[in-house]
Write an enzyme that holds these catalytic residues in place. Structure first.
Site, PDB file in Angstrom:
ATOM      1  N   THR A 298       0.838  -1.210   0.000  1.00  9.52           N
ATOM      2  CA  THR A 298       0.000   0.000   0.000  1.00  9.52           C
ATOM      3  C   THR A 298       0.868   1.253   0.000  1.00  9.52           C
ATOM      4  O   THR A 298       0.593   2.205  -0.738  1.00  9.52           O
ATOM      5  CB  THR A 298      -0.891   0.060   1.262  1.00  9.52           C
ATOM      6  OG1 THR A 298      -1.555  -1.180   1.412  1.00  9.52           O
ATOM      7  CG2 THR A 298      -1.904   1.169   1.153  1.00  9.52           C
ATOM      8  N   HIS A 413      -8.275  -7.069   3.319  1.00 12.00           N
ATOM      9  CA  HIS A 413      -6.840  -7.364   3.410  1.00 12.00           C
ATOM     10  C   HIS A 413      -6.660  -8.835   3.759  1.00 12.00           C
ATOM     11  O   HIS A 413      -7.465  -9.393   4.505  1.00 12.00           O
ATOM     12  CB  HIS A 413      -6.213  -6.472   4.480  1.00 12.00           C
ATOM     13  CG  HIS A 413      -4.712  -6.464   4.451  1.00 12.00           C
ATOM     14  ND1 HIS A 413      -3.962  -7.537   4.849  1.00 12.00           N
ATOM     15  CD2 HIS A 413      -3.837  -5.524   4.044  1.00 12.00           C
ATOM     16  CE1 HIS A 413      -2.687  -7.255   4.692  1.00 12.00           C
ATOM     17  NE2 HIS A 413      -2.582  -6.030   4.194  1.00 12.00           N
ATOM     18  N   ASP A 472      -5.073  -0.651  -4.669  1.00 14.53           N
ATOM     19  CA  ASP A 472      -3.666  -0.379  -4.326  1.00 14.53           C
ATOM     20  C   ASP A 472      -2.702  -1.432  -4.889  1.00 14.53           C
ATOM     21  O   ASP A 472      -1.586  -1.120  -5.279  1.00 14.53           O
ATOM     22  CB  ASP A 472      -3.469  -0.176  -2.813  1.00 14.53           C
ATOM     23  CG  ASP A 472      -3.798  -1.394  -1.958  1.00 14.53           C
ATOM     24  OD1 ASP A 472      -4.362  -2.378  -2.484  1.00 14.53           O
ATOM     25  OD2 ASP A 472      -3.483  -1.364  -0.751  1.00 14.53           O
ATOM     26  N   HIS A 473      -3.142  -2.702  -4.936  1.00 19.35           N
ATOM     27  CA  HIS A 473      -2.273  -3.780  -5.435  1.00 19.35           C
ATOM     28  C   HIS A 473      -3.062  -5.077  -5.454  1.00 19.35           C
ATOM     29  O   HIS A 473      -4.222  -5.100  -5.038  1.00 19.35           O
ATOM     30  CB  HIS A 473      -1.014  -3.936  -4.577  1.00 19.35           C
ATOM     31  CG  HIS A 473      -1.306  -4.031  -3.105  1.00 19.35           C
ATOM     32  ND1 HIS A 473      -1.840  -5.153  -2.524  1.00 19.35           N
ATOM     33  CD2 HIS A 473      -1.191  -3.119  -2.109  1.00 19.35           C
ATOM     34  CE1 HIS A 473      -2.019  -4.938  -1.238  1.00 19.35           C
ATOM     35  NE2 HIS A 473      -1.653  -3.703  -0.951  1.00 19.35           N
TER      36      HIS A 473
HETATM   37  C1  GP9 Z   1      -2.473  -1.192   6.593  1.00 22.94           C
HETATM   38  C2  GP9 Z   1      -2.676  -1.171   5.137  1.00 22.94           C
HETATM   39  C3  GP9 Z   1      -2.344  -2.477   4.535  1.00 22.94           C
HETATM   40  O1  GP9 Z   1      -2.299   0.046   7.181  1.00 22.94           O
HETATM   41  O2  GP9 Z   1      -1.980  -0.156   4.568  1.00 22.94           O
HETATM   42  O3  GP9 Z   1      -1.043  -2.572   4.202  1.00 22.94           O
HETATM   43  P1  GP9 Z   1      -0.499  -3.567   3.070  1.00 22.94           P
HETATM   44  O4  GP9 Z   1      -0.130  -4.828   3.766  1.00 22.94           O
HETATM   45  O5  GP9 Z   1      -1.567  -3.764   2.062  1.00 22.94           O
HETATM   46  O6  GP9 Z   1       0.661  -2.843   2.526  1.00 22.94           O
HETATM   47 MN    MN Z   2      -2.667  -2.769   0.674  1.00 26.05          MN
END
Ligand code: GP9
Ligand code: MN
Length: 632
Positions: A298, A413, A472-473
């Site tokens: 992220t 997530h 984001d990914h």
């Molecule tokens: C947690 C969120 C997730 O604050 O940014 O992080 P990631 O594991 O997707 O980088």
């Molecule tokens: Mn993320």
């Protein structure tokens, strides 16, 4: 020499050496061959993989003995085992190998919460059985059967020295498969495959030292090649989009782990993202838009968004380069009367956000402390999206306008778990529990998004705001290829895996015509696109992206691995595919694309590693001066 060694290791006294080395060799070969998915393409590669543990074993055990004799050997055995196991866990979570900068982020591992139990397995204990065997062999075996084992320091030194020719042979052999293995922009999978995971750590340590020195020895001249490249690449943004959102607020909404394959897709006849599927008809939707993150996840996507620079190949720039000078979007917009804020209901220190946001020029960061995070409103990673959204809208209504506000969701997530009552659809029935649950959290996120966008539309903010939504990914890593294949009903090869790196991008607001774009683009392009819509003239920005609406755009997207897609081809892991059909074509056709990817990533890295933006004013002055001179 060879005969001497053979008689040494097979003598009664020294057979312990042989057994201890063989046990570790076997374990390492099992992990490298059986746990890591390193894609062996031929027998030569498998032979290299089986041979490459040797040099690291000789080095590690040799040093152990040199430092502390028999105890040192055991210590080395234990350290080696722990290192291997740490990589196994890391690999399960990230599909990648540990780098030193990632170790510096150990605090983040605590944040993995639910994920940790997901990656541990009871059978992992078997990976330590040999440690007990080593203890027994070295310390408790009766000297009556074998002569007591008392390695001498000198033998340790010799062993460590033998590691050198072993490594040379290993490297020369590997170079037959992969020329310039250590010097070309590298891929960690390829390195581990060729030199083994422990030697890879030695290499990584050397690279770490080198990158640390880059900043110390950097000077302003180093910025020139990057500036030249950027100037050459510069295209005119789409003039019809220039200023369509002038003076308006911007909400950039980052959707956790959201991939494009879920859009307009179903599970058991039910849409996964029913709300988003409709919403995308109201704005500019990009269906060929890629994430470009690596280990920083992220945070890398945020780095790309705000700087239009690439994140790093090792570690996360949010951790390693938070002290750099940046000219990020919040700072530039700040000079244009904007307030910049971030909303993310997680710990402020996670991914070093609180420090990095200052460097990027954000005025305020609303973190976990600013939300009403209670147990009944939380699950898994924390505050559930629906509550995050509603609190955030309240906060936004209070902000000074115009604002640039980045929001980051959390619920979707890994390991993708939800309270029973929040599950709106059944689990999937593929062979991967992760993918099966992912469908449910994606569906949940879509429902939360619906409530947010509907409330936002009903608020006073709506008329004066553009909303940019992007993934984001990836959420489903390469580890789940088989299950993805079952769901999508096709074989997931490297080409398909690359296509799975697409994340949705949608922009909504007055002046943005509803339309679906198949333009090839990536997160690197967000900043120039947003800046153009806001009509903010960013004089000579140091950015690698281009306006996504520009008609002069290069049809090209580069991922952080050095892979790419252009108008005709997709280049992945040195192979080349026809972009349209996915058929593998002659590798040479992708050479120009790979070269461009390497050059662009290298120049972006030179800026981040050298902290070169600190020289920007100086360099511009030099350039102006020299152009004045030529005018004369
Ligand atoms: C947690 C969120 C997730 O604050 O940014 O992080 P990631 O594991 O997707 O980088
Ligand atoms: Mn993320």
């Amino acid at each position: 020499m060879f005969n001497k060694l053979r008689s040494f290791f097979s003598s009664k006294k020294n057979i312990t050496y042989t057994v201890v080395i063989a046990m570790f060799w076997l374990k390492m070969t099992f992990i490298q061959g059986g746990v890591f998915a390193l894609n062996m393409e031929n027998i030569n590669q498998s032979a290299i993989l089986a041979f490459n543990p040797l040099s690291s074993i000789f080095l590690l055990f040799g040093l152990g003995i040199l430092l502390a004799g028999r105890k040192g050997l055991l210590g080395a055995y234990i350290i080696g085992s722990i290192l291997l196991y740490a990589n196994v866990l890391f690999y399960r979570e990230y599909n990648d190998f540990i780098t030193i900068p990632m170790l510096g982020q150990a605090a983040n591992l605590a944040g993995l919460g639910g994920s940790i139990s997901d990656i541990l397995s009871a059978s992992d204990l078997l990976l330590f059985v040999d440690v007990f065997a080593a203890i027994f062999l070295l310390f408790y075996l009766k000297p009556s059967r074998f002569q007591s084992f008392m390695p001498r320091r000198k033998e340790g030194l010799i062993m460590a020295m033998i590691a050198i020719p072993l490594f040379i042979v290993n490297l020369a052999w590997a170079q037959t498969e992969r020329p310039e293995l250590l010097t070309r922009a590298f891929d960690r999978n390829l390195l581990v495959k060729n030199i083994g995971v422990l030697d890879y750590h030695v290499y990584d340590t050397l690279v770490q030292g080198q990158t640390k020195m880059k900043k110390t020895f950097a000077d302003s001249n180093e910025l020139v090649p990057a500036l030249n490249y950027i100037n050459e690449k510069k295209v005119e943004p789409n003039s019809e989009m220039t200023g369509v959102a002038e003076g308006k607020n911007v909400i950039v909404l980052s959707l956790e782990s959201t991939q494009t394959f879920v859009v307009d897709n179903t599970l058991n006849g039910e849409e996964l993202t029913p709300y988003f599927n409709d919403l995308k008809e109201e704005g500019a939707y990009f269906s060929n838009f890629y994430h470009q993150v690596k280990q920083g996840r992220t945070s890398d996507s945020e780095f790309l968004l705000d700087n239009s620079l690439y994140g790093l190949n090792r570690g996360a720039a949010f951790f390693t380069h938070a002290g750099n000078e940046y000219e990020a979007t919040p700072e530039v917009l700040g000079e244009n009367g904007y307030t910049s804020t971030v909303m993310h209901a997680n710990d402020g220190t996670f991914w070093n956000r609180n420090t990095m946001y200052d460097s990027l020029g954000y005025d305020e960061f609303f973190d976990k402390e600013d939300y009403d995070v209670t147990e009944d409103k939380s699950f898994g990673w924390g505050y559930l999206d629906e509550y995050f959204f509603s609190d955030s809208l309240d906060k936004m209504e209070e902000l000074d306008q115009p604002f640039y506000n980045k929001m980051i969701t959390l619920t979707n997530h890994h390991p993708f778990t939800l309270p029973e009552e929040k599950k709106l659809i059944e689990e999937g029935d593929t062979s991967s529990g992760t993918l099966n649950r992912y469908f449910q959290t994606i569906r949940y996120q879509d429902e939360a998004l619906k409530q947010f966008v509907e409330d936002f539309k009903a608020s006073d903010l709506y008329d004066d705001t553009v909303l940019v939504i992007y993934g984001d990914h990836f959420g489903i890593s390469e580890n789940h290829q088989k299950a993805m294949g079952e769901y999508l009903d096709k074989d997931i090869n490297d080409y398909e895996q690359f296509q799975l790196q697409r994340v949705p991008l949608l922009m909504i607001g007055e002046g943005i015509e509803p339309k679906e774009y198949d333009t090839l683009g990536g997160q690197i392009d967000l900043r120039p696109t947003i800046m153009n819509m806001l009509g903010v003239q960013d004089e000579n920005p140091v950015q690698f992206g281009q306006d996504l609406f520009s008609e002069e755009r290069d049809e090209m997207v580069i991922t952080r691995d050095g892979n790419f897609a252009n108008e005709d081809y997709v280049g992945v892991n040195e192979a080349c595919y026809d972009r349209e059909t996915g058929e593998e074509v002659e590798a040479d056709l992708c050479t120009p694309g790979f070269d461009e990817a390497e050059e662009e990533l290298g120049l972006s890295d030179s800026i981040v590693y050298g902290d070169l933006l600190r020289y920007l004013d100086e360099t511009e002055m030099i350039e102006e001066k020299s152009s004045n001179n030529t005018d004369k």
